[in-house]
Motif scaffolding. Structure first.
Motif, short mmCIF file in Angstrom:
data_model
loop_
_atom_site.label_atom_id
_atom_site.label_comp_id
_atom_site.label_asym_id
_atom_site.label_seq_id
_atom_site.Cartn_x
_atom_site.Cartn_y
_atom_site.Cartn_z
N ARG A 52 0.84 -1.21 0.00
CA ARG A 52 0.00 0.00 0.00
C ARG A 52 0.87 1.26 0.00
N GLN A 53 1.94 1.24 0.79
CA GLN A 53 2.83 2.40 0.85
C GLN A 53 3.49 2.64 -0.50
N ILE A 54 3.90 1.56 -1.17
CA ILE A 54 4.52 1.68 -2.49
C ILE A 54 3.53 2.31 -3.46
N CYS A 55 2.27 1.87 -3.42
CA CYS A 55 1.23 2.42 -4.30
C CYS A 55 1.05 3.92 -4.05
N LYS A 56 1.05 4.31 -2.77
CA LYS A 56 0.88 5.74 -2.44
C LYS A 56 2.06 6.56 -2.92
N HIS A 57 3.27 6.04 -2.75
CA HIS A 57 4.46 6.76 -3.22
C HIS A 57 4.43 6.90 -4.74
N THR A 58 4.03 5.83 -5.42
CA THR A 58 3.93 5.88 -6.88
C THR A 58 2.92 6.93 -7.32
N ALA A 59 1.77 6.97 -6.64
CA ALA A 59 0.74 7.97 -6.95
C ALA A 59 1.27 9.39 -6.73
N ASN A 60 2.02 9.59 -5.65
CA ASN A 60 2.59 10.92 -5.37
C ASN A 60 3.56 11.35 -6.46
N ILE A 61 4.38 10.41 -6.91
CA ILE A 61 5.34 10.71 -7.98
C ILE A 61 4.60 11.13 -9.25
N LEU A 62 3.57 10.37 -9.62
CA LEU A 62 2.80 10.67 -10.83
C LEU A 62 2.11 12.03 -10.74
N GLU A 63 1.56 12.34 -9.56
CA GLU A 63 0.89 13.63 -9.39
C GLU A 63 1.88 14.79 -9.46
N ASN A 64 3.11 14.56 -8.97
CA ASN A 64 4.13 15.61 -9.05
C ASN A 64 4.61 15.84 -10.48
N PHE A 66 2.82 14.88 -13.35
CA PHE A 66 1.69 15.32 -14.17
C PHE A 66 0.75 16.16 -13.29
N LYS A 67 1.01 17.46 -13.28
CA LYS A 67 0.36 18.36 -12.33
C LYS A 67 -1.16 18.39 -12.48
N LYS A 68 -1.67 18.21 -13.68
CA LYS A 68 -3.12 18.31 -13.91
C LYS A 68 -3.82 16.96 -13.80
N THR A 69 -3.10 15.95 -13.35
CA THR A 69 -3.64 14.59 -13.26
C THR A 69 -4.15 14.30 -11.86
N LYS A 70 -5.30 13.67 -11.78
CA LYS A 70 -5.84 13.25 -10.49
C LYS A 70 -5.74 11.73 -10.39
N ILE A 71 -5.11 11.25 -9.35
CA ILE A 71 -4.97 9.81 -9.14
C ILE A 71 -6.20 9.29 -8.41
N VAL A 72 -6.81 8.26 -8.97
CA VAL A 72 -8.02 7.68 -8.39
C VAL A 72 -7.66 6.36 -7.73
N TYR A 73 -7.97 6.24 -6.44
CA TYR A 73 -7.75 4.98 -5.73
C TYR A 73 -9.01 4.13 -5.85
N LEU A 74 -8.86 2.95 -6.42
CA LEU A 74 -10.02 2.10 -6.67
C LEU A 74 -9.83 0.76 -5.97
N PRO A 75 -10.65 0.43 -4.97
CA PRO A 75 -10.52 -0.87 -4.31
C PRO A 75 -10.72 -2.02 -5.29
N ALA A 76 -9.91 -3.07 -5.16
CA ALA A 76 -10.03 -4.24 -6.04
C ALA A 76 -11.41 -4.87 -5.92
N ALA A 77 -12.03 -4.73 -4.75
CA ALA A 77 -13.35 -5.34 -4.53
C ALA A 77 -14.41 -4.74 -5.46
N LEU A 78 -14.17 -3.53 -5.94
CA LEU A 78 -15.15 -2.88 -6.81
C LEU A 78 -15.32 -3.66 -8.11
N SER A 79 -14.20 -4.02 -8.74
CA SER A 79 -14.25 -4.81 -9.97
C SER A 79 -14.84 -6.18 -9.71
N HIS A 80 -14.43 -6.79 -8.60
CA HIS A 80 -14.94 -8.12 -8.25
C HIS A 80 -16.45 -8.08 -8.04
#
Length: 455
Positions: A52-64, A66-80
């Motif tokens: 989970r921490q790795i995912c958050k760090h990756t999201a932070n890097i992408l947001e930094n 791509f300034k106009k990009t919004k990262i959406v956190y989607l629980p895996a259970a949603l697709s299931h």
């Protein structure tokens, strides 16, 4: 391993603990003989936290970046939950398409959740629907969650964005997802590799057997040899044997590739020895350094080059696809067989559909898998119509599972020995075949562009 629980190792660990290089907790973990359920559960949870921490760090890097990009956190259970609600079951054993399907489903549900859900959904109506489901004891639908239940057409057929006037058609949205998850025209590509690293298996075999000498100049007939030579890549050679000119795809070991950087003749001499050629016979390399996971069209069969020493090994690269009509017809039986979902289909229908699936797979192999053409007659004899009646339900299940293993895009074989003791445990073995000509298919990273070169 018990070999580590020796007094010598324990003394070394005590020494490390004493001088402060390892903690008491680390020392106790090294010395223990077994782990209880609580400890194992704690270890798994720590790994999940790390992920989970790795995912958050990756999201932070992408947001930094791509300034106009919004990262959406989607629980895996949603697709299931969406799959379960609309019975769009995932069958991992059939092929690798489910990876693309999962990515698509996450993307469209993520867009729906962020762009439409909070703006357009009437949560009072949604609460009423959930209460109705609860009162009617339709707990399976209730468990889908409010995001997925908001896509229920009984609740809303469409949304209208009051600010933009955009219309979101729920029916078309669900129908598009259904059609996409049944698609079989998905491009699969693999990263090609030239191997480096370990030269051979470190196990030393007895003298007199083929292998790599333990040191340069040490006779393998006297001192033994290393086993399992690791190949770096393959190459196409053309050589003279007697009065004939032959062509063949062979592997080049890592240790030979390293040595030939200093002397190019080493590779030629190795290949001559491999082909058991006389010194006056000619040999030339007409295509060098073909990486593993290269795609080949060999005898009208698409396959991957997955391993080679003196003989090339290939594996099936054609994904099994079952058309939408049959998947919808057999989905409950496949869910029972592959996903262990019981109660979806009665026993009589289940057994009848198992027979249909077996015949369908046999016909698929007959028409589309030239790599197994030598097995077709044997398979037809094994799975003839008159044989179905003598197979038990468990045997029918086993046949399908083993056939799906055989047709996956890897080097695994099927074990049909349970049907007849004369059948091989490695049904469909593909290594050791001499490939004298084929097309090498060079693909782009995305797999969209391809160029085929014949050798």
């Amino acid at each position: 391993p018990q070999s580590f629980r020796t007094p010598l190792m324990k003394g070394w660990w005590q020494h490390l603990k004493k001088i402060g290089l390892i903690s008491v907790k680390k020392y106790n973990n090294l010395c223990r003989y077994k782990y209880d359920e609580k400890t194992i559960e704690g270890f798994i949870n720590r790994q999940l936290v790390e992920t989970r921490q790795i995912c958050k760090h990756t999201a932070n890097i992408l947001e930094n970046v791509f300034k106009k990009t919004k990262i959406v956190y989607l629980p895996a259970a949603l697709s299931h939950n969406y799959r379960m609600k609309y019975e769009l079951f995932k069958f991992r054993e059939l092929n690798n398409y489910h990876h693309a399907h999962d990515a698509y489903l996450a993307a469209v549900l993520g867009e729906y959740k962020t762009k439409y859900l909070n703006v357009n959904v009437d949560f009072d109506k949604l609460k009423e629907l959930n209460k109705k489901l609860y009162d009617e004891k339709r707990y399976k639908e209730l468990n889908s969650g409010y995001v997925i239940n908001s896509l229920d057409e009984k609740l809303n057929k469409y949304f209208i964005n009051q600010e933009t006037g955009e219309v979101f058609d729920v029916h078309n949205f669900n129908k598009l997802i259904e059609n996409t998850l049944y698609r079989n025209d998905i491009i699969i590509s693999k990263k090609t590799e030239i191997n480096t690293g370990e030269l051979f298996n470190q196990t030393i075999q007895p003298k007199g057997k083929d292998g790599v000498c333990l040191k340069i100049g040490m006779d393998t007939s006297k001192y033994g040899s290393y086993t399992s030579i690791k190949p770096a890549y393959a190459c196409v050679i053309r050589y003279q044997s007697g009065d004939s000119i032959n062509q063949r795809l062979v592997g080049v070991p890592i240790y030979i590739d390293i040595q030939c950087k200093k002397d190019s003749n080493i590779k030629i001499n190795y290949l001559k020895d491999l082909m058991k050629l006389e010194e006056n016979n000619t040999l030339e390399i007409i295509k060098d350094k073909i990486p593993f996971n290269s795609l080949l069209n060999w005898d009208n069969q698409i396959c991957y080059l997955v391993g080679a020493t003196d003989k090339v090994e290939v594996c099936n690269a054609k994904e099994l696809n079952i058309d939408k009509t049959n998947i919808q017809k057999w989905k409950y039986s496949l869910a029972r067989l592959l996903n262990k979902q019981k109660g979806l289909v009665d026993d009589i229908t289940y057994e009848a559909q198992l027979e249909e699936i077996i015949l369908y797979i046999i016909n698929k192999v007959d028409k589309e898998y030239a790599l197994y053409k030598n097995l077709i007659d044997e398979m037809k004899e094994m799975f003839g119509f008159n044989k179905f009646s003598i197979l038990t339900k468990e045997e029918k299940e086993k046949v399908i599972i083993e056939m799906l293993i055989l047709l996956k895009s890897n080097s695994k074989t099927a074990n049909m020995k349970f049907l007849n003791s004369s059948y091989s445990m490695a049904f469909g073995k593909k290594n050791g075949r001499i490939i004298s000509n084929a097309y090498i298919i060079n693909k782009s990273v995305t797999g969209i562009r391809t160029i085929a070169n014949e050798f």
